[in-house]
Design a protein around this motif. Structure first.
Motif, short mmCIF file in Angstrom:
data_model
loop_
_atom_site.label_atom_id
_atom_site.label_comp_id
_atom_site.label_asym_id
_atom_site.label_seq_id
_atom_site.Cartn_x
_atom_site.Cartn_y
_atom_site.Cartn_z
N TYR A 2 -8.78 4.89 -10.41
CA TYR A 2 -8.72 3.83 -9.40
C TYR A 2 -8.91 2.46 -10.04
CZ TYR A 2 -9.15 1.78 -4.77
OH TYR A 2 -8.93 1.03 -3.63
N ALA A 3 -9.86 2.38 -11.00
CA ALA A 3 -10.07 1.12 -11.70
C ALA A 3 -8.84 0.70 -12.48
CB ALA A 3 -11.27 1.25 -12.64
N PHE A 4 -8.16 1.66 -13.08
CA PHE A 4 -6.93 1.37 -13.83
C PHE A 4 -5.88 0.76 -12.90
CE2 PHE A 4 -2.70 2.56 -15.23
CZ PHE A 4 -2.70 2.22 -16.57
N CYS A 5 -5.69 1.38 -11.75
CA CYS A 5 -4.68 0.89 -10.81
C CYS A 5 -5.07 -0.49 -10.25
CB CYS A 5 -4.48 1.89 -9.68
SG CYS A 5 -3.70 3.44 -10.20
N LEU A 6 -6.34 -0.69 -9.96
CA LEU A 6 -6.76 -2.00 -9.46
C LEU A 6 -6.52 -3.10 -10.49
CD1 LEU A 6 -10.15 -1.36 -7.59
CD2 LEU A 6 -7.91 -1.82 -6.60
N TYR A 7 -6.72 -2.78 -11.75
CA TYR A 7 -6.60 -3.80 -12.79
C TYR A 7 -5.14 -4.11 -13.10
CZ TYR A 7 -7.67 -6.38 -17.06
OH TYR A 7 -7.78 -7.37 -18.01
N PHE A 8 -4.29 -3.07 -13.16
CA PHE A 8 -2.92 -3.28 -13.59
C PHE A 8 -1.90 -3.26 -12.44
CE2 PHE A 8 -5.00 -1.65 -17.43
CZ PHE A 8 -4.66 -2.65 -18.33
N PHE A 9 -2.28 -2.73 -11.29
CA PHE A 9 -1.35 -2.64 -10.16
C PHE A 9 -2.02 -3.21 -8.91
CE2 PHE A 9 -0.22 0.76 -13.15
CZ PHE A 9 1.09 0.41 -13.42
N SER A 10 -2.39 -2.36 -7.97
CA SER A 10 -3.09 -2.80 -6.78
C SER A 10 -3.81 -1.62 -6.15
CB SER A 10 -2.11 -3.41 -5.76
OG SER A 10 -1.35 -2.38 -5.12
N TRP A 11 -4.55 -1.91 -5.09
CA TRP A 11 -5.30 -0.85 -4.41
C TRP A 11 -4.38 0.19 -3.79
CZ3 TRP A 11 -4.23 -0.29 0.75
CH2 TRP A 11 -3.65 -1.38 1.39
N LYS A 12 -3.15 -0.19 -3.46
CA LYS A 12 -2.23 0.78 -2.86
C LYS A 12 -1.90 1.91 -3.84
CE LYS A 12 -0.04 -2.77 0.02
NZ LYS A 12 1.22 -3.49 0.31
N GLU A 13 -1.48 1.51 -5.04
CA GLU A 13 -1.21 2.53 -6.06
C GLU A 13 -2.47 3.31 -6.39
OE1 GLU A 13 1.91 -0.62 -6.50
OE2 GLU A 13 -0.26 -0.58 -6.20
N GLY A 14 -3.62 2.62 -6.36
CA GLY A 14 -4.87 3.29 -6.67
C GLY A 14 -5.19 4.40 -5.67
N LEU A 15 -5.02 4.11 -4.39
CA LEU A 15 -5.31 5.12 -3.37
C LEU A 15 -4.35 6.30 -3.48
CD1 LEU A 15 -6.12 2.91 -0.24
CD2 LEU A 15 -7.73 4.13 -1.72
N ILE A 16 -3.09 6.02 -3.76
CA ILE A 16 -2.12 7.11 -3.91
C ILE A 16 -2.49 7.98 -5.11
CG2 ILE A 16 0.29 7.65 -4.44
CD1 ILE A 16 1.08 5.14 -2.89
N ALA A 17 -2.82 7.33 -6.23
CA ALA A 17 -3.15 8.08 -7.45
C ALA A 17 -4.40 8.93 -7.24
CB ALA A 17 -3.35 7.11 -8.61
N VAL A 18 -5.43 8.36 -6.63
CA VAL A 18 -6.67 9.10 -6.43
C VAL A 18 -6.46 10.23 -5.43
CG1 VAL A 18 -9.03 8.94 -5.56
CG2 VAL A 18 -8.14 7.15 -7.04
N ALA A 19 -5.65 9.99 -4.39
CA ALA A 19 -5.37 11.05 -3.41
C ALA A 19 -4.68 12.24 -4.07
CB ALA A 19 -4.51 10.49 -2.27
N LEU A 20 -3.74 11.96 -4.97
CA LEU A 20 -3.04 13.04 -5.67
C LEU A 20 -3.97 13.77 -6.61
CD1 LEU A 20 0.38 11.28 -6.46
CD2 LEU A 20 -0.06 13.04 -4.74
N LEU A 21 -4.80 13.01 -7.32
CA LEU A 21 -5.68 13.63 -8.31
C LEU A 21 -6.84 14.38 -7.66
CD1 LEU A 21 -6.04 13.91 -11.36
CD2 LEU A 21 -7.48 11.88 -11.31
N ALA A 22 -7.31 13.89 -6.51
CA ALA A 22 -8.45 14.52 -5.86
C ALA A 22 -8.15 15.96 -5.44
CB ALA A 22 -8.87 13.70 -4.63
#
Length: 273
Positions: A161-181
């Protein structure tokens, strides 16, 4: 209304983290007495009898635990009494399959959460019987051990999530974490008593820190890079193959679009070194 998710994305992330934690909690009740896990637990136990002395798992056996459905690891000073044949021969060679990080962390965890108690693990897949026998008993049996990869598995979700927030946005972060969770692969190995989940967490976080280092200048960049190197070193101490991820640092340094120096000068960048 479209701005509401921006204010509450941390709440959504927290809910996904709780979901990931719940799905991974079943690892506390799964058997950990076959394969590599007995080696790690035996090494952790051995540290109480002489820290890092005789770094092997020749001298232990598994005996029925005080809690039905569990086993306790018992150290035998006489190698002839060694009866545990559940680990591969290669795993019993010093520093081959058991670099010291995981057993050391388990040894520390045992001192914090189960000091004075036996080193033990669940020996049977209880299934629905877990609910009948009170899960707390099985959690107490090997919680000290599973807690280590469990926490690292959750750290992976936070790092993504921190990676996505830094390089992309919270949207990509939530999608990535949802898939990984809910990832079956991550659930299968991430929180169990293996080094794979720990290595994933440490290597990903180290690469994240190094990418941040490439965005910084001067001392700040060097500090981020040093922290990245420290985490990569810890990953190497968890599993020898982790050193291959050092190639990710080299590729990041060469391909970073903000690096204006020629490629051969990037290879001697102090941050990469």
């Amino acid at each position: 209304m479209l701005s509401l998710p921006r204010k509450f994305h941390w709440i959504l992330f927290s809910l996904l983290l709780l979901l990931g934690g719940y799905l991974r909690s079943f690892a506390f009740f799964m058997p950990s007495n076959v394969g590599d896990p007995p080696s790690y637990q035996a090494l952790a136990m051995k540290m109480n009898y002489g820290f890092m002395r005789n770094y092997n798992v020749f001298n232990y056996r598994m005996a029925s635990g005080t809690i039905p459905g569990t086993v306790d690891y018992v150290w035998e000073e006489n190698p002839q009494k060694w009866t545990s044949m559940r680990t591969r021969a290669s795993n019993r060679r010093p520093l081959n399959m058991q670099p010291p990080l995981l057993p050391t962390l388990m040894w520390l965890s045992h001192g914090l959460f189960k000091h004075g108690g036996p080193y033990s693990s669940v020996a049977q897949n209880q299934g629905s019987k877990v609910l009948e026998r009170r899960p707390w008993e099985f959690f107490r049996a090997q919680g000290y051990a599973i807690a280590v990869p469990y926490l690292f598995s959750l750290l992976t979700l936070a790092a993504v999530y921190a990676f996505c927030l830094y390089f992309f946005s919270w949207k990509e972060g939530l999608i990535a974490v949802a898939l990984l969770a809910v990832s079956p692969l991550e659930l299968a190995v991430g929180a169990k008593l293996y080094t794979d989940g720990i290595v994933t967490s440490l290597t990903f976080t180290s690469l994240l820190f190094f990418l941040i280092a490439l965005e910084k200048e001067g001392r700040s960049g060097l500090l981020w890079a040093a922290l990245a190197g420290l985490l990569l070193g810890l990953a190497f101490l968890a599993k020898l193959q982790a050193i291959l991820f050092a190639a990710g640092f080299v590729m990041a340094g060469l391909l970073n679009p903000r690096q204006k120096a020629p490629w051969y000068r990037r290879l001697v960048d102090p941050r990469l070194l």
